[in-house]
Design an enzyme around this catalytic site. Structure first.
Site, mmCIF file in Angstrom:
data_model
loop_
_atom_site.group_PDB
_atom_site.id
_atom_site.type_symbol
_atom_site.label_atom_id
_atom_site.label_comp_id
_atom_site.label_asym_id
_atom_site.label_seq_id
_atom_site.Cartn_x
_atom_site.Cartn_y
_atom_site.Cartn_z
ATOM 1 N N ASP B 145 -0.588 -43.730 13.335
ATOM 2 C CA ASP B 145 -0.578 -44.846 12.580
ATOM 3 C C ASP B 145 0.176 -45.912 13.277
ATOM 4 O O ASP B 145 1.512 -45.911 13.846
ATOM 5 C CB ASP B 145 0.498 -44.635 11.391
ATOM 6 C CG ASP B 145 -0.411 -43.909 10.403
ATOM 7 O OD1 ASP B 145 -1.236 -42.853 10.757
ATOM 8 O OD2 ASP B 145 0.006 -43.769 9.070
ATOM 9 N N LYS B 210 -4.071 -50.097 6.835
ATOM 10 C CA LYS B 210 -2.873 -49.491 6.122
ATOM 11 C C LYS B 210 -2.225 -50.566 5.776
ATOM 12 O O LYS B 210 -1.952 -51.455 6.390
ATOM 13 C CB LYS B 210 -2.227 -48.168 7.186
ATOM 14 C CG LYS B 210 -0.966 -48.003 6.437
ATOM 15 C CD LYS B 210 -0.608 -46.685 7.323
ATOM 16 C CE LYS B 210 0.966 -46.398 6.803
ATOM 17 N NZ LYS B 210 1.594 -45.256 7.744
ATOM 18 N N LYS B 246 -5.668 -46.939 3.660
ATOM 19 C CA LYS B 246 -4.234 -46.329 3.210
ATOM 20 C C LYS B 246 -3.303 -47.402 2.898
ATOM 21 O O LYS B 246 -2.665 -47.906 3.609
ATOM 22 C CB LYS B 246 -3.992 -45.407 4.689
ATOM 23 C CG LYS B 246 -2.535 -44.693 4.058
ATOM 24 C CD LYS B 246 -2.020 -44.026 5.519
ATOM 25 C CE LYS B 246 -0.602 -43.101 5.270
ATOM 26 N NZ LYS B 246 -0.234 -42.698 6.538
#
Lengths: 288, 314
Positions: B145, B210, B246
């Site tokens: 991430d 995300k 996400k």
């Protein structure tokens, strides 16, 4: 020139706010003369669930208050009820009480709040203990609040019954989700307005209006409620006890089918406080 | 001659990706909460949501022991009986990846995601950020991430932002990448859409975009989520490249999670209702999902302390 009437929408007091039922449902309420009074929210099990969440949020803060402060706040609630006593008396009269009886009920409700306010910083001295043990230890038994307690108020007396069940529960730091009298819910709505101005943190007392047959089963089974204090008939009592057995909660029932003298001094007792406490016993070595 | 000022660069990017109708987005997401999802559909939604959770712990006080217990929870969220799937991944700091790998073992289906690139600020030299990514992958991370360079984005240096994402894609090797836009620092829906496209143009199919780090005041909202999944849909229709999504931070209740799934179904369709393409970055969400699943099974509302959090007496 005639004025348009300004009527009040009755709203239950939950989480420090005045709510409508999440379902949007209401039921019509008539006064003793049979005249339409208002539409009262018909709360659902989801409203009960939301009220429990509100109580859970308020609980730790309320339990951490000093006993002295909880007593002050209960006394403050008595002050609020005293100040709006005439309005409350008028409401009880409108829903069928004789004026003298209504005034007695309101006065008794105020006195009951003061009574339990007084116990706030005293019950621990009566119920807790230093136990004798045969070793060089202190052995203390101290009390702790249980958590969230469900209260089901009797149909009558609508105000005094509710106050008598709620006050001994919250004085020790518990929080309450209460179902108001089904026949006469409006005094509880009015009491909610007084709770809102009594320094009681939002969420400590949550009042729902609605039908017992819809809500009693959820009171019985909701696992987050740690105890129940209910003035109900034998059928509801059975439902409550069965559900409570599953989630291991304590149940205190007042049989609503038997005549009870809510006005008398026998209706108030430190044992009502004790019934919603957990007892913790600890050992501590005696220092040199 | 093309102007080189940040505002001109921004205008060119916006011209390319199109603007966002902010009022329309708000109106649309306000309706998602009104869908009635009951019984079988609810059960399916709750279980699907569990399978999409990236169970996260990103705190300075994380220890190997805490990560290990998180991993055990990821493998078996609740007692047997409840029939709950495993979560999608655990999400930890790079230093904790090897501990997570030891606790999880291999072949369990639960992935290890690691935040990297100087999370959460991203304010470190590129060389350092890339080294961090490579180290996390070497330690056993299945997913990375990353945070984008918001400073560069807001300064209009879009090429810098995009080149850095491309460099991280390369450093990831076999690991999947999730690009954190940190929407609360991008200020507007137009910026979020633009940043989504910057990322999607250089990441691979199966990578994710995300919303947030979870470290700022405003995190994943239905509105932000909607802007980003709209961007994913437009990108997919234009290029055929399917990018995952996400939302992270601020999703705490099962009800919220179901509403996000409604948004996904009604925008991207069933193909995105899988943890290969949609994830929830959350720590407390899983307990509420389990609580609602237990309620569906037993019929009784459950107390939060029946689940592995909230040890307080209330």
């Amino acid at each position: 020139m005639s004025r348009l009437p300004v009527t009040k929408t009755p709203k239950p007091y939950v989480g420090g706010a005045f709510i409508r039922s999440e379902s949007g449902r209401t039921y019509p309420l008539a006064d003793a003369a049979g005249a339409f009074f208002a539409h009262v929210p018909q709360c659902t099990r989801k409203d009960l669930r939301n009220a429990v969440e509100a109580a859970a949020k308020a609980g730790p803060g309320w339990a951490k208050r000093t006993a002295y402060n909880r007593g002050q706040i209960l006394y403050r609630l008595a002050e609020m009820l005293e100040a709006r006593g005439d309005e409350m008396t008028g409401t009880l009269v409108r829903f069928g009480a004789a004026r003298a009886a209504a005034a007695r009920e309101v006065a008794a409700s105020v006195d009951r709040l003061v009574y339990y306010a007084g116990w706030a910083d005293k019950y621990e001295q009566v119920l807790g203990n230093v136990n004798p043990v045969a070793s060089p230890h202190f052995n203390f038994t101290v009390t702790e609040p249980m958590g969230i307690v469900g209260v089901i108020a009797p149909d009558a007396p609508a105000l005094l019954g509710l106050v008598s069940l709620v006050a001994p529960v919250i004085v020790s730091g518990n929080t309450v989700v209460a179902l108001a009298s089904e026949a006469t819910p409006y005094p509880a709505v009015l009491l909610g307005e007084m709770l809102a101005t009594s320094d009681l943190p939002g969420g400590v007392v949550n009042l729902l209006t609605g039908f017992r047959r819809e809500l009693v089963p959820t009171f019985a089974t909701h696992a987050h409620l740690r105890a129940l204090s209910a003035a109900v008939g034998p059928e509801d009592a059975k439902t409550l006890r069965l559900g409570a057995a599953d989630s291991i909660k304590r149940v205190r029932i007042v049989d609503a089918t038997k005549p009870a003298d809510w006005l008398s001094a026998r209706a108030e007792s430190v044992y009502a406080v004790r019934d919603f406490l957990e007892f913790k016993t600890t050992w501590h070595p005696i220092g040199a | 001659m093309l102007a080189k000022s940040p505002s001109a660069a921004l205008r060119r990017l916006f011209d390319a990706v199109g603007p966002v109708d902010a009022v329309g987005i708000e109106e649309r997401v306000a309706k998602y909460g009104t869908r009635s999802i009951k019984k079988h559909a609810k059960l399916w939604g709750l279980k699907t949501a569990v399978s999409m959770v990236d169970l996260t712990t990103l705190e300075g006080k994380d220890t190997p022991g805490k990560v290990a217990s998180l991993c055990r929870k990821a493998l078996q969220p609740h007692d047997a009986g409840l029939d709950v799937p495993r979560v999608a991944a655990v999400c930890v700091y790079p230093a904790m990846v090897r501990h997570a790998r030891r606790a999880l073992g291999t072949g369990t289906g639960v992935k290890i995601a690691s935040v990297a690139t100087a999370f959460p600020s991203g304010q470190a030299p590129l060389k350092t950020r890339l080294a961090e990514v490579r180290a996390a992958v070497a330690d056993g991370a299945d997913e990375i991430d990353m945070v984008i360079n918001r400073g560069a984005f807001l300064a209009g240096e879009f090429a810098t932002v995009q080149d850095e994402i491309a460099a991280v894609v390369e450093a990831c090797g076999p690991a999947a990448l999730k690009v954190i836009l940190e929407v609360s620092e991008l200020e507007t829906y137009d910026n979020i859409r633009a940043a989504s496209f910057l990322a999607m143009q250089v990441i691979r199919p199966g990578d994710f975009i995300k919303t947030s780090t979870g470290k700022t005041s405003l995190n994943a909202t239905l509105g932000n989520n909607q802007v980003m999944i709209d961007a994913i849909r437009d990108h997919y229709l234009a290029t055929g490249v399917a990018v995952g999504m996400k939302p992270a931070g601020g999703i705490r209740t099962a009800k919220q999670a179901l509403t996000f799934l409604v948004a996904v179904k009604e925008t991207l369709g069933d193909a995105w209702l899988t943890n290969m393409r949609y994830r929830f970055g959350a720590s407390s969400l899983l307990n509420d999902l389990l609580r609602q699943l237990a309620k569906e099974k037993s019929g009784a509302y459950q107390a939060p302390y029946y689940f592995s959090e909230a040890a307080e007496s209330y």
